[in-house]
Motif scaffolding. Structure first.
Motif, short mmCIF file in Angstrom:
data_model
loop_
_atom_site.label_atom_id
_atom_site.label_comp_id
_atom_site.label_asym_id
_atom_site.label_seq_id
_atom_site.Cartn_x
_atom_site.Cartn_y
_atom_site.Cartn_z
N THR A 159 0.82 -1.21 0.00
CA THR A 159 0.00 0.00 0.00
C THR A 159 0.86 1.26 0.00
O THR A 159 0.58 2.22 -0.74
N VAL A 160 1.91 1.27 0.82
CA VAL A 160 2.80 2.44 0.86
C VAL A 160 3.47 2.64 -0.49
O VAL A 160 3.63 3.77 -0.96
N ARG A 161 3.86 1.55 -1.15
CA ARG A 161 4.48 1.66 -2.47
C ARG A 161 3.51 2.26 -3.49
O ARG A 161 3.89 3.11 -4.30
N LYS A 162 2.25 1.86 -3.43
CA LYS A 162 1.27 2.38 -4.37
C LYS A 162 0.98 3.86 -4.12
O LYS A 162 0.71 4.63 -5.05
N ILE A 163 1.00 4.27 -2.85
CA ILE A 163 0.66 5.65 -2.50
C ILE A 163 1.85 6.58 -2.67
O ILE A 163 1.74 7.65 -3.28
N SER A 164 3.00 6.17 -2.13
CA SER A 164 4.16 7.06 -2.08
C SER A 164 5.24 6.75 -3.11
O SER A 164 6.20 7.51 -3.22
N GLY A 165 5.12 5.65 -3.83
CA GLY A 165 6.11 5.33 -4.84
C GLY A 165 7.38 4.75 -4.23
O GLY A 165 7.37 4.12 -3.18
N SER A 166 8.50 5.00 -4.89
CA SER A 166 9.76 4.40 -4.48
C SER A 166 10.50 5.28 -3.49
O SER A 166 10.18 6.45 -3.31
N THR A 167 11.48 4.69 -2.82
CA THR A 167 12.36 5.45 -1.94
C THR A 167 13.55 5.95 -2.77
O THR A 167 14.01 5.27 -3.69
#
Length: 532
Positions: free
Chosen positions: A467-475
């Motif tokens: 979910t975090v990847r879908k919302i905030s993208g990559s680091t």
């Protein structure tokens, strides 16, 4: 752009850059044609009244094998006690008596309580006037700040940002917009710094949580999901049981990388009995086992020392180096007391098939569920096999609750009959034979009833990084990657130990004094005693 054969230039006259451009355009054309063919095939099937491509739904095996709820009416269960109201759990900050002027003939009958919950959000700006003095030598002396002041932004603001971003999944631009509405003047870069930098104590506790979990776990379940870091595809690996969760983002998906993730903060390579056993289990070449056996008991501090040792032994082939490194990392795990007799339950992915391995029944049943039968006989065969698998799975769940020697023997015999049958449907027979070869991994719960039959807990845990990847993208920095792994791990571990993540942050940042014990200590306290 469509290129016909007659339009192709003479390839001998093209430069390397022109050839690459031509290949890219041809690949784009092929992709467009494949998509068009798939769309036309579906449309043609629809017009002819034929069935399209199958849309498979989850099997529902886990829910379908749960015990049925008790029928309505009289039961042998004791009557359920009335639960106290939710308001009884609240900590009241203020009591107010509502005035009322009674009539002369009224009698006082006590109070009727009415509870109101509210949230106070306020911005506080503290300005410190620091006395300055000039010494006779010309040196300027400034009054030091109080020890709790660690920068221009206080711990309550840091706590709010950590909770909102890692627990509530609020993006950094939205956090900046929210703080601007509150009257906080802060840049996007400073928000990023507060979320990712200066959290060494949290990183250390996360590493200690994983080490404590792997030292005491009877079983762990694992899973992974894609992750992008610095613009490159990577993998976030989940490791945990019912007491802890650890997320680690690594560059690639491999068995060696998984073993190194399990090793955690340790960086050494060890040749011991566990390493040699690993080599035998992986059917390593005889020459590799012989050369490493001669150095049994050796420990190498880091990767450079280990690489030099392999070169000195003449082990330079890619496969041999990989197997030797895997074995040495497995030896390091044993040397540091990690994963002693621990079962690793996975979905069957090859990188997780190390040490003592258990296989998830839900993923195993999907091999049958994914089959597309054509004839009625094939459909009937698949339905019967799935029914028998569900039946066996339900009885395995009952066995875990009440194990016995007689039930164990019966379940083993049923497994052999089920997965050794021949149906005449070639693909179904191949799937059954494939699962029969994994008998030891599928029936690990017969020897160890505490081991779960599926990886549902890992599937639930891994939803957070997805979910975090879908919302905030990559680091985009090492601090960002490490911060995401750390705080998602700590948040999940708090949830599994019935600890408020908000209270945990307040306790660790010195805002409140809830007295939350170190998470590694809680994990060790909850560990089931291992058999001697």
């Amino acid at each position: 752009m469509t290129i016909r054969p007659k339009d192709l230039p003479n390839l001998e006259d093209l430069s390397a850059a022109e050839l690459r451009s031509l290949v890219v355009s041809l690949l784009e054309t092929v992709a467009q044609l494949e998509a068009r063919v798939a769309a036309l095939t579906d449309e043609n099937a629809r017009l002819k009244g034929l069935k399209g491509r199958p849309n498979l739904k989850p099997s529902g095996m886990e829910k379908g094998t749960d015990p049925l709820p008790a029928a309505s009416g009289k039961t042998d269960r004791p009557p359920r006690r009335q639960a106290p109201p939710k308001s009884a759990r609240l900590l009241v900050d203020e009591d107010r008596v509502v005035p009322l002027s009674p009539q002369p003939d009224w009698r006082f009958k006590g109070f009727k309580v009415y509870t109101v919950q509210d949230l106070v959000v306020e911005t506080r700006v503290v300005r410190y006037w620091r006395r300055c003095y000039r010494t006779p030598e010309g040196r300027l002396v400034i009054a030091p700040l109080p020890p709790e002041v660690q920068g221009h932004f206080g711990p309550n603001l840091v706590r709010h940002l950590l909770s909102q971003h890692y627990q509530c999944r609020v993006t950094m631009p939205l956090l900046q917009h929210q703080l601007d509405d509150f009257g906080i003047l802060i840049s996007a870069g400073q928000i990023s710094n507060l979320l990712t930098k200066g959290h060494d104590a949290f990183h250390a506790e996360k590493a200690a949580v994983k080490q404590a979990g792997l030292e005491t776990a009877r079983w762990i379940s694992v899973d992974d999901t894609g992750a992008r870091h610095l613009g490159v595809n990577g993998v976030t690996t989940q490791i945990g049981d019912d007491r802890f969760t650890s997320f680690d983002t690594v560059a690639a998906k491999s068995r060696l990388m998984f073993l190194m993730t399990l090793r955690g903060e340790f960086q050494d390579y060890v040749i011991n009995a566990a390493a040699l056993i690993y080599l035998h289990e992986q059917d390593a070449p005889a020459f590799l086992i012989e050369r490493l056996t001669a150095h049994d008991g050796r420990q190498f501090a880091d990767e450079d020392a280990w690489t030099d040792h392999l070169i000195a032994l003449g082990i330079t082939g890619a496969k041999a180096v990989r197997l030797a490194s895997e074995a040495a990392v497995a030896g390091s795990l044993d040397h540091h007391g990690l994963l002693h007799d621990t079962v690793i339950v996975s979905d069957g992915a090859g990188q997780f098939d190390v040490l003592r391995h258990g296989l998830c029944w839900i993923h195993a049943e999907r091999l049958i569920h994914r089959l597309v039968p054509v004839t009625e006989a094939q459909r009937a065969a698949v339905a019967l096999v799935r029914h028998l698998i569900w039946w066996l799975y339900r009885d395995l769940k009952l066995y875990r609750a009440d194990p016995s020697i007689r039930a164990k023997a019966g379940l083993k015999a049923r497994f052999d009959r089920l997965f050794g049958r021949t149906t005449g449907f070639a693909e179904l027979d191949a799937a059954l034979a494939r699962l029969k070869r994994r008998k030891t991994e599928l029936l690990v719960a017969l020897e160890r009833p505490e081991v779960p039959l599926n990886t549902n807990s890992s599937e639930q845990d891994v939803r957070d990084p997805v979910t975090v990847r879908k919302i905030s993208g990559s680091t985009r920095s090492e601090d960002g990657r490490r911060g995401r792994d750390t705080f998602l791990s700590l948040k999940k571990t708090c949830q599994k130990n019935a600890i408020s993540f908000w209270a945990y942050l307040g306790d660790r940042l010195g805002i409140t004094a809830h007295g939350i014990a170190p998470l590694p200590d809680l994990i060790r306290q909850r560990a089931a005693p291992k058999p001697v």
